[in-house]
Write an enzyme that holds these catalytic residues in place. Structure first.
Site, PDB file in Angstrom:
ATOM      1  N   TYR A  80     -23.046  23.574 -53.531  1.00 22.51           N
ATOM      2  CA  TYR A  80     -22.990  23.593 -52.063  1.00 22.51           C
ATOM      3  C   TYR A  80     -21.537  23.733 -51.613  1.00 22.51           C
ATOM      4  O   TYR A  80     -21.227  24.460 -50.671  1.00 22.51           O
ATOM      5  CB  TYR A  80     -23.614  22.322 -51.485  1.00 22.51           C
ATOM      6  CG  TYR A  80     -23.788  22.404 -49.992  1.00 22.51           C
ATOM      7  CD1 TYR A  80     -24.939  22.982 -49.441  1.00 22.51           C
ATOM      8  CD2 TYR A  80     -22.808  21.945 -49.123  1.00 22.51           C
ATOM      9  CE1 TYR A  80     -25.098  23.092 -48.076  1.00 22.51           C
ATOM     10  CE2 TYR A  80     -22.962  22.046 -47.757  1.00 22.51           C
ATOM     11  CZ  TYR A  80     -24.101  22.613 -47.233  1.00 22.51           C
ATOM     12  OH  TYR A  80     -24.259  22.724 -45.881  1.00 22.51           O
ATOM     13  N   PHE A 132     -19.967  48.824 -31.613  1.00 21.64           N
ATOM     14  CA  PHE A 132     -21.095  48.867 -32.528  1.00 21.64           C
ATOM     15  C   PHE A 132     -22.200  48.026 -31.880  1.00 21.64           C
ATOM     16  O   PHE A 132     -21.910  47.109 -31.124  1.00 21.64           O
ATOM     17  CB  PHE A 132     -20.716  48.348 -33.929  1.00 21.64           C
ATOM     18  CG  PHE A 132     -21.878  48.482 -34.871  1.00 21.64           C
ATOM     19  CD1 PHE A 132     -22.312  49.740 -35.265  1.00 21.64           C
ATOM     20  CD2 PHE A 132     -22.575  47.370 -35.314  1.00 21.64           C
ATOM     21  CE1 PHE A 132     -23.418  49.880 -36.083  1.00 21.64           C
ATOM     22  CE2 PHE A 132     -23.678  47.503 -36.140  1.00 21.64           C
ATOM     23  CZ  PHE A 132     -24.113  48.767 -36.524  1.00 21.64           C
ATOM     24  N   THR A 133     -23.464  48.353 -32.185  1.00 18.39           N
ATOM     25  CA  THR A 133     -24.584  47.722 -31.466  1.00 18.39           C
ATOM     26  C   THR A 133     -24.522  46.190 -31.477  1.00 18.39           C
ATOM     27  O   THR A 133     -24.581  45.550 -30.427  1.00 18.39           O
ATOM     28  CB  THR A 133     -25.929  48.170 -32.082  1.00 18.39           C
ATOM     29  OG1 THR A 133     -25.865  47.993 -33.499  1.00 18.39           O
ATOM     30  CG2 THR A 133     -26.230  49.625 -31.772  1.00 18.39           C
ATOM     31  N   ASP A 223     -12.385  45.756 -37.645  1.00 17.51           N
ATOM     32  CA  ASP A 223     -13.708  45.751 -38.274  1.00 17.51           C
ATOM     33  C   ASP A 223     -13.610  46.679 -39.484  1.00 17.51           C
ATOM     34  O   ASP A 223     -13.537  47.903 -39.338  1.00 17.51           O
ATOM     35  CB  ASP A 223     -14.780  46.244 -37.288  1.00 17.51           C
ATOM     36  CG  ASP A 223     -16.174  46.283 -37.916  1.00 17.51           C
ATOM     37  OD1 ASP A 223     -16.279  46.227 -39.155  1.00 17.51           O
ATOM     38  OD2 ASP A 223     -17.159  46.378 -37.165  1.00 17.51           O
ATOM     39  N   LYS A 266     -21.746  46.745 -46.715  1.00 15.82           N
ATOM     40  CA  LYS A 266     -21.132  48.074 -46.846  1.00 15.82           C
ATOM     41  C   LYS A 266     -19.884  47.958 -47.718  1.00 15.82           C
ATOM     42  O   LYS A 266     -19.844  48.500 -48.811  1.00 15.82           O
ATOM     43  CB  LYS A 266     -20.776  48.625 -45.470  1.00 15.82           C
ATOM     44  CG  LYS A 266     -22.007  48.939 -44.614  1.00 15.82           C
ATOM     45  CD  LYS A 266     -21.617  49.278 -43.190  1.00 15.82           C
ATOM     46  CE  LYS A 266     -22.823  49.540 -42.316  1.00 15.82           C
ATOM     47  NZ  LYS A 266     -23.241  50.932 -42.290  1.00 15.82           N
ATOM     48  N   ARG A 389     -29.348  57.322 -33.305  1.00 18.87           N
ATOM     49  CA  ARG A 389     -28.115  56.745 -32.774  1.00 18.87           C
ATOM     50  C   ARG A 389     -27.832  57.450 -31.446  1.00 18.87           C
ATOM     51  O   ARG A 389     -26.982  58.309 -31.332  1.00 18.87           O
ATOM     52  CB  ARG A 389     -26.942  56.934 -33.751  1.00 18.87           C
ATOM     53  CG  ARG A 389     -27.119  56.274 -35.098  1.00 18.87           C
ATOM     54  CD  ARG A 389     -26.709  54.814 -35.192  1.00 18.87           C
ATOM     55  NE  ARG A 389     -27.539  53.831 -34.523  1.00 18.87           N
ATOM     56  CZ  ARG A 389     -27.524  52.535 -34.802  1.00 18.87           C
ATOM     57  NH1 ARG A 389     -26.744  52.046 -35.740  1.00 18.87           N
ATOM     58  NH2 ARG A 389     -28.282  51.686 -34.158  1.00 18.87           N
ATOM     59  N   PHE A 455     -34.066  49.177 -30.306  1.00 19.98           N
ATOM     60  CA  PHE A 455     -34.260  50.193 -31.349  1.00 19.98           C
ATOM     61  C   PHE A 455     -34.782  49.598 -32.643  1.00 19.98           C
ATOM     62  O   PHE A 455     -35.375  50.281 -33.454  1.00 19.98           O
ATOM     63  CB  PHE A 455     -32.952  50.969 -31.609  1.00 19.98           C
ATOM     64  CG  PHE A 455     -31.825  50.102 -32.118  1.00 19.98           C
ATOM     65  CD1 PHE A 455     -30.994  49.445 -31.240  1.00 19.98           C
ATOM     66  CD2 PHE A 455     -31.604  49.962 -33.480  1.00 19.98           C
ATOM     67  CE1 PHE A 455     -29.952  48.644 -31.702  1.00 19.98           C
ATOM     68  CE2 PHE A 455     -30.565  49.168 -33.953  1.00 19.98           C
ATOM     69  CZ  PHE A 455     -29.742  48.502 -33.059  1.00 19.98           C
TER      70      PHE A 455
HETATM   71  N1  F0G Z   1     -19.655  46.668 -37.876  1.00 22.66           N
HETATM   72  C1  F0G Z   1     -19.944  47.923 -38.269  1.00 22.66           C
HETATM   73  C2  F0G Z   1     -18.948  49.004 -38.090  1.00 22.66           C
HETATM   74  C3  F0G Z   1     -21.196  48.188 -38.865  1.00 22.66           C
HETATM   75  O1  F0G Z   1     -21.468  49.435 -39.251  1.00 22.66           O
HETATM   76  C4  F0G Z   1     -22.121  47.133 -39.016  1.00 22.66           C
HETATM   77  C5  F0G Z   1     -23.441  47.377 -39.567  1.00 22.66           C
HETATM   78  C6  F0G Z   1     -21.771  45.855 -38.596  1.00 22.66           C
HETATM   79  C7  F0G Z   1     -20.511  45.661 -38.031  1.00 22.66           C
HETATM   80  C8  F0G Z   1     -22.702  44.697 -38.729  1.00 22.66           C
HETATM   81  O2  F0G Z   1     -22.808  44.337 -40.073  1.00 22.66           O
HETATM   82  O3  F0G Z   1     -25.216  44.778 -40.634  1.00 22.66           O
HETATM   83  O4  F0G Z   1     -23.816  43.314 -42.078  1.00 22.66           O
HETATM   84  O5  F0G Z   1     -24.523  42.541 -39.858  1.00 22.66           O
HETATM   85  N2  F0G Z   1     -23.959  48.527 -39.667  1.00 22.66           N
HETATM   86  C9  F0G Z   1     -25.289  48.781 -40.238  1.00 22.66           C
HETATM   87  C10 F0G Z   1     -25.593  50.251 -40.162  1.00 22.66           C
HETATM   88  C11 F0G Z   1     -26.364  47.933 -39.655  1.00 22.66           C
HETATM   89  O6  F0G Z   1     -26.720  50.601 -40.501  1.00 22.66           O
HETATM   90  O7  F0G Z   1     -24.734  51.052 -39.816  1.00 22.66           O
HETATM   91  P1  F0G Z   1     -24.172  43.713 -40.685  1.00 22.66           P
END
Ligand code: F0G
Length: 482
Positions: A80, A132-133, A223, A266, A389, A455
């Site tokens: 832990y 980013f979303t 980021d 990623k 997108r 989405f």
């Molecule tokens: N920032 C960027 C630039 C991303 O592309 C993503 C995720 C995140 C933050 C969030 O990270 O998914 O680990 O919580 N992109 C994915 C995509 C979801 O399909 O492009 P996460």
């Protein structure tokens, strides 16, 4: 900078690895693909894997690991608190970014949640090259807002500019002057820029943005989720960096920015995330949210096995042959589609090849979601799962009107080291067929529309019987072929 060239001069993405574990995939007949798409509410997020041939939804959490990563997982130290695994990962990140402090999180958006809760206050504005979303949703949830300052060229779909993700520095200066530093929660650089086609940001631009933040006393945030691809572009497109060691570049980034966060789904090819900083005061401010939202400070919601694999994956990001794999495949598909006349985002960026649905389906009005319709049609045509997108990925305005997206794209992501050149040829074949038959494709409308991140789980229906007409055309042209 490519390591191998071919005598014919043809562009061939060459795999610098061999496959030693593989997964069987299915290609269902076109009628079944149409029915599966309907069952999934014409939303590619809701398809079942067993019905998908090429899963190009995302590169998130689905990249192929190396044997060294797999091997490292076996020595994970589960605890832990205080596991050896944590200290190995912390060391790997210290070596990579040259930063002192590390906070683990279970994925990228969890790191964003920690950042937003620490730095966003109601009425504050976060400046960024592009949103980013999840980033935008978390900031707005806390009463903040987002202002995008990407260079004008970033929004030109077809271009030959090397770094379309760069900030417009004149606008950045103007916004800092207009808003004043107190109103700005932070300046966030997304390198590369996901929603405008995985387009990279130059080292020169990052330096300039960070310098402005320092001068004005504004928090600078990087980021680094898409950093592997961005490093490749810095090395290959920015002359000044061509001869620099990758670790030199990543350590410079560690010095430039106050805070760096990433999705390790990623960067590092595992399932996790994290935040690094050199500033002890900032570290202490963010730290409290990690046990609250994620888990104790030495695992942050990640499995220790993934953390071990991440420590190795981070080191492997410093290998040019490793980081080149996504960009060279994106380029191969982008060039193949361009030569067939299919409208795509150029120049080829990282992450995936992006179809330009505005142009592909110019007869579909934006409020009938051309990019959503194209993603569904690409799946029916080839069993290829891409991601919308465009307007579907936006949230409605507070008055209920559509927030029309600046770009309508379908992303065909390349999970790292997963697909081959024959897959590229197949995608190009089916997508160019679809382009020739584009007049058959119609729009979509919502039958179930969630308020947040619609989405992900919204359901839609076609505005007419276009999926049936598409299937009939497929049978006419391909006979019994799958
Ligand atoms: N920032 C960027 C630039 C991303 O592309 C993503 C995720 C995140 C933050 C969030 O990270 O998914 O680990 O919580 N992109 C994915 C995509 C979801 O399909 O492009 P996460």
């Amino acid at each position: 900078m490519e390591t191998v060239t071919f005598r014919s001069g043809a562009y061939v993405p060459l795999e610098m690895h061999k496959a030693r574990i593989v997964q069987r995939v299915n290609l269902e007949p076109v009628e079944r693909r149409r029915d599966a798409m309907a069952e999934a509410g014409f939303n590619t997020f809701l398809l079942k894997n067993r019905e998908v041939f090429l899963d190009m939804l995302t590169d998130s959490g689905v990249n192929a690991m190396s044997i060294e990563q797999q091997a490292a997982m076996l020595r994970a130290d589960d605890s832990y608190a205080g596991s050896e695994t944590f200290f190995r990962l912390e060391q790997a990140l210290q070596d990579f970014f040259g930063t002192r402090f590390f906070l683990p999180t279970h994925q990228g958006r969890a790191a964003e949640n920690v950042l937003a809760n620490t730095f966003v206050s109601p009425g504050s504005v976060a400046l960024m090259n592009f949103h980013f979303t999840t980033t935008k949703a978390l900031i707005t949830l806390l009463g903040g807002s987002v202002l995008e300052l990407v260079s004008e060229a970033g929004l030109e779909i077809e271009s030959d500019l090397a770094f379309k993700g760069d900030f417009d520095l004149t606008r950045l200066d103007a916004e800092i002057a207009r808003l004043g530093p107190e109103k700005i929660s932070f300046v966030r650089v997304e390198a590369g820029t996901n929603l405008i086609g995985g387009q990279p940001v130059s080292m020169a631009n990052m330096r300039a943005v960070a310098a402005r933040c320092k001068e004005a006393g504004i928090l600078s945030v990087l980021d680094a989720s898409l950093l592997a691809d961005n490093l490749y572009f810095i090395k290959t497109r920015e002359a000044e960096c061509a001869e620099r060691a990758l670790v030199d570049i990543t350590r410079e980034l560690g010095q430039l920015f106050d805070v760096i966060y990433f999705s390790a789904r990623k960067l590092g090819c595992v399932r996790g995330g994290g935040i690094v900083t050199n500033d002890e005061e900032l570290y202490r401010r963010m730290r409290g949210f990690v046990p609250l939202f994620e888990g104790f400070l030495t695992y942050g919601g990640m499995s220790v096995r993934e953390m071990e694999a991440l420590a190795v994956g981070i080191q492997e990001t410093l290998d040019f042959d490793v980081i080149s794999q996504t960009p060279i495949f994106v380029r191969a598909l982008t060039e193949e589609l361009t030569s067939l006349g299919v409208p795509v985002v150029t120049p080829a960026g990282g992450l995936g090849c992006h179809l330009n649905a505005f142009k592909f389906l110019e007869h579909i009005p934006q409020d009938e979601y051309p990019a959503g319709a194209l993603a569904a049609a690409v799946f029916i045509a080839g069993g290829i799962r891409g991601m919308e997108r465009g307007t579907l990925s936006e949230q409605r305005n507070p008055d209920g009107s559509e927030q029309l997206a600046e770009m309508e794209l379908v992303r065909l992501a390349f999970p790292k080291r997963v697909f081959t050149l024959s897959h590229v040829k197949y995608i190009a074949d089916r997508v160019s067929w679809l382009f020739e038959n584009r007049a058959l494709v119609g729009g979509l409308r919502f039958v179930e529309e969630p308020e947040t991140l619609r989405f992900f789980f919204g359901r839609l229906v076609p505005v007419n019987d276009w999926p049936d007409r598409l299937v009939a055309a497929f049978r006419r042209d391909f006979g019994d072929s799958l």
